[in-house]
Design a protein around this motif. Structure first.
Motif, short mmCIF file in Angstrom:
data_model
loop_
_atom_site.label_atom_id
_atom_site.label_comp_id
_atom_site.label_asym_id
_atom_site.label_seq_id
_atom_site.Cartn_x
_atom_site.Cartn_y
_atom_site.Cartn_z
N TRP A 1 0.85 -1.19 0.00
CA TRP A 1 0.00 0.00 0.00
C TRP A 1 0.88 1.23 0.00
O TRP A 1 2.00 1.22 0.51
CB TRP A 1 -0.87 0.03 1.25
CG TRP A 1 -1.91 -1.03 1.31
CD1 TRP A 1 -2.81 -1.37 0.35
CD2 TRP A 1 -2.18 -1.91 2.41
NE1 TRP A 1 -3.62 -2.39 0.78
CE2 TRP A 1 -3.25 -2.73 2.04
CE3 TRP A 1 -1.62 -2.06 3.68
CZ2 TRP A 1 -3.78 -3.70 2.87
CZ3 TRP A 1 -2.14 -3.03 4.52
CH2 TRP A 1 -3.21 -3.84 4.12
N PHE B 1 -0.41 4.41 1.04
CA PHE B 1 -0.96 5.48 1.87
C PHE B 1 -0.02 5.80 3.03
O PHE B 1 0.81 5.01 3.42
CB PHE B 1 -2.38 5.20 2.34
CG PHE B 1 -2.63 3.80 2.85
CD1 PHE B 1 -2.22 3.43 4.12
CD2 PHE B 1 -3.30 2.87 2.08
CE1 PHE B 1 -2.46 2.16 4.61
CE2 PHE B 1 -3.57 1.60 2.56
CZ PHE B 1 -3.14 1.24 3.83
N GLN C 1 -2.82 9.63 6.49
CA GLN C 1 -4.05 9.18 5.85
C GLN C 1 -4.74 8.10 6.68
O GLN C 1 -5.97 8.10 6.80
CB GLN C 1 -3.76 8.66 4.44
CG GLN C 1 -3.40 9.76 3.46
CD GLN C 1 -2.95 9.19 2.14
OE1 GLN C 1 -2.02 8.37 2.07
NE2 GLN C 1 -3.60 9.63 1.06
N LEU D 1 -8.90 4.02 1.64
CA LEU D 1 -7.59 4.36 1.07
C LEU D 1 -7.09 3.44 -0.05
O LEU D 1 -6.21 3.85 -0.81
CB LEU D 1 -6.55 4.41 2.19
CG LEU D 1 -6.85 5.37 3.34
CD1 LEU D 1 -5.77 5.27 4.41
CD2 LEU D 1 -6.98 6.80 2.82
#
Length: 124
Positions: A17, A19, A23, A90
């Motif tokens: 990921w 993010f 976030q 997200l």
């Protein structure tokens, strides 16, 4: 000493990921304003959120390895609820896997089918 569960993006197919800690914190506090999300101490966010019905979620997010984890203590519904919501916010299209800390046999989790399917894909 108990075991812990880990959840990450399916890196074999999509990589980690992308993010940020900010976030993750924003997503959690948007859905659970009373939650606590610690600062990024030693590359971990420590998260505590009351997700309702007297269910408290205690979990962490490893920023360096992009992995959520929580201890195997009772029902996993509360931490899975938090993880599902953050991922829905997200990274809703990224494939997800889980594993237990002593056995890195990656198992898929269905993020696209909603919270109930996400929880059902996890061992009870």
């Amino acid at each position: 000493m108990g075991s812990s569960f880990n959840i990450s993006a399916d890196r074999e197919h999509v990589g980690p990921w992308t993010f940020t800690a900010e976030q993750v914190q924003e997503s959690i506090l948007r859905h659970w304003p009373q939650a606590t999300v610690s600062g990024a101490f030693e590359n971990f966010l420590e998260i505590v959120a009351d997700v309702g019905a007297a269910r408290s979620a205690e979990l962490s997010y490893n920023l360096r390895h992009a992995v959520f984890s929580f201890e195997d203590r009772g029902s996993p519904v509360a931490p899975l609820t938090v993880i599902h919501q953050v991922l829905h916010d997200l990274a809703p299209t990224v494939p997800v896997v889980w594993w237990i800390d002593y056995d890195v046999d990656l198992q898929p989790l269905d993020l696209t089918g909603g919270l109930d399917a996400f929880i059902a894909g996890f061992p009870a």
